[in-house]
Enzyme design. Sequence first.
Site, mmCIF file in Angstrom:
data_model
loop_
_atom_site.group_PDB
_atom_site.id
_atom_site.type_symbol
_atom_site.label_atom_id
_atom_site.label_comp_id
_atom_site.label_asym_id
_atom_site.label_seq_id
_atom_site.Cartn_x
_atom_site.Cartn_y
_atom_site.Cartn_z
ATOM 1 N N ASP A 16 0.914 -0.487 0.005
ATOM 2 C CA ASP A 16 -0.193 0.059 0.194
ATOM 3 C C ASP A 16 1.306 1.117 -0.094
ATOM 4 O OD1 ASP A 16 -2.009 -1.722 0.333
ATOM 5 O OD2 ASP A 16 -2.836 -0.970 2.025
ATOM 6 N N ASN A 129 -12.047 9.605 4.642
ATOM 7 C CA ASN A 129 -13.067 8.148 3.375
ATOM 8 C C ASN A 129 -10.880 8.155 3.091
ATOM 9 O OD1 ASN A 129 -15.330 8.760 3.375
ATOM 10 N ND2 ASN A 129 -15.879 10.815 2.128
ATOM 11 N N GLN A 287 -14.858 11.108 17.040
ATOM 12 C CA GLN A 287 -14.406 11.335 15.459
ATOM 13 C C GLN A 287 -12.321 11.842 15.557
ATOM 14 O OE1 GLN A 287 -16.088 10.740 13.506
ATOM 15 N NE2 GLN A 287 -15.100 11.001 11.468
ATOM 16 N N ASP A 298 -11.054 -5.140 6.414
ATOM 17 C CA ASP A 298 -10.178 -5.966 7.208
ATOM 18 C C ASP A 298 -10.141 -6.397 8.318
ATOM 19 O OD1 ASP A 298 -9.703 -5.913 4.079
ATOM 20 O OD2 ASP A 298 -7.818 -5.097 4.554
#
Length: 343
Positions: A16, A129, A287, A298
């Site tokens: 990644d 996101n 948050q 995952d």
Amino acid sequence: MASENALFGMGNPLLDICAVVDKDFLDKYGLKPNDQILAEDKHKEMFDEIVKKFKVEYHAGGATQNSVKVAQWMIQKPHKVATFFGCIGKDKFGEILKEKAEESHVDAHYYEQSEEPTGTCAACITGDNRSLVANLAAANCYKKEKHLDLEENWKLVEKAKVYYIAGFFLTVSTESILKVAKHASENNKIFTLNLSAPFICQFFKESLMKVMPYVDVLFGNETEAAAFAREQGFETKDIEEISKKAQSLPKVNKKRQRIVVFTQGKEGTVMTKGDKVETFPVIEIDQKEIVDTNGAGDAFVGGFLSELVQEKSLEQCIRAGHYAANVIIRHAGCTFPEKPDFH
């Protein structure tokens, strides 16, 4: 106690490349803020640009590999409860993946080839996101006859009690998935699958439905569940109804009822077993403490599998899934502290 190689995973090992990007970057490459897609030609230079333009971090990734790693972390001892198969290149990124698998005590057996470089996944983060763009490269070169069928590898498959494969691998080797799924079904072992992404439900529907009759536990999130329902003509948008309909799809091994588990981010997780649908609230989190939601799904699966392989109750599996996801979203990438604090 879990035994060595009791949990088997097979999928796309990817490195990644994570970065916090801006909306302009997403727009330039036509990316939705929250999505998973396969890289097309138009994304090729994106991989160079993200490294030049933003501060990037490299993490060992790939959905299935993340999940089995989290399961191993939750279990701690013995080492190598989790086995992982996938294809990498003979290169620096491949070496990093091997090192990271070893550090996390996963028994990784990679099929190594030199035609394609190790696969990468750009994780483009904006707020909470993440838009994932996977360039499979080597991961796409996994070959059943070159790896899975080899005696020493198949022995590891036979040692396992629980199997997990992310839907992403349907784009690579459906025949490998079917071989493992049939073995599980014939031996009354547990085969689990993740819907993984809307595009799997849409464009790999045929392969997905070939595997579905062998699926004992089906995972997915709310977006994937909706895409699956649309493609299957379920004619409902209600997640509980979707999970019931998915639960009652045809199944080969009648000794086990299919279990369907759909996560919904900060909303509760829906589980269907038989005709009973339950919703389990997730652990609340401020948050401000969320660093990166990439890897949360995952991690949930990894936590769930860690208890499943130890034959714990389904409620306990979900609790462990929620715990693991809650830990992972406080860290960048699918990374975690040294030891879990789960009882």
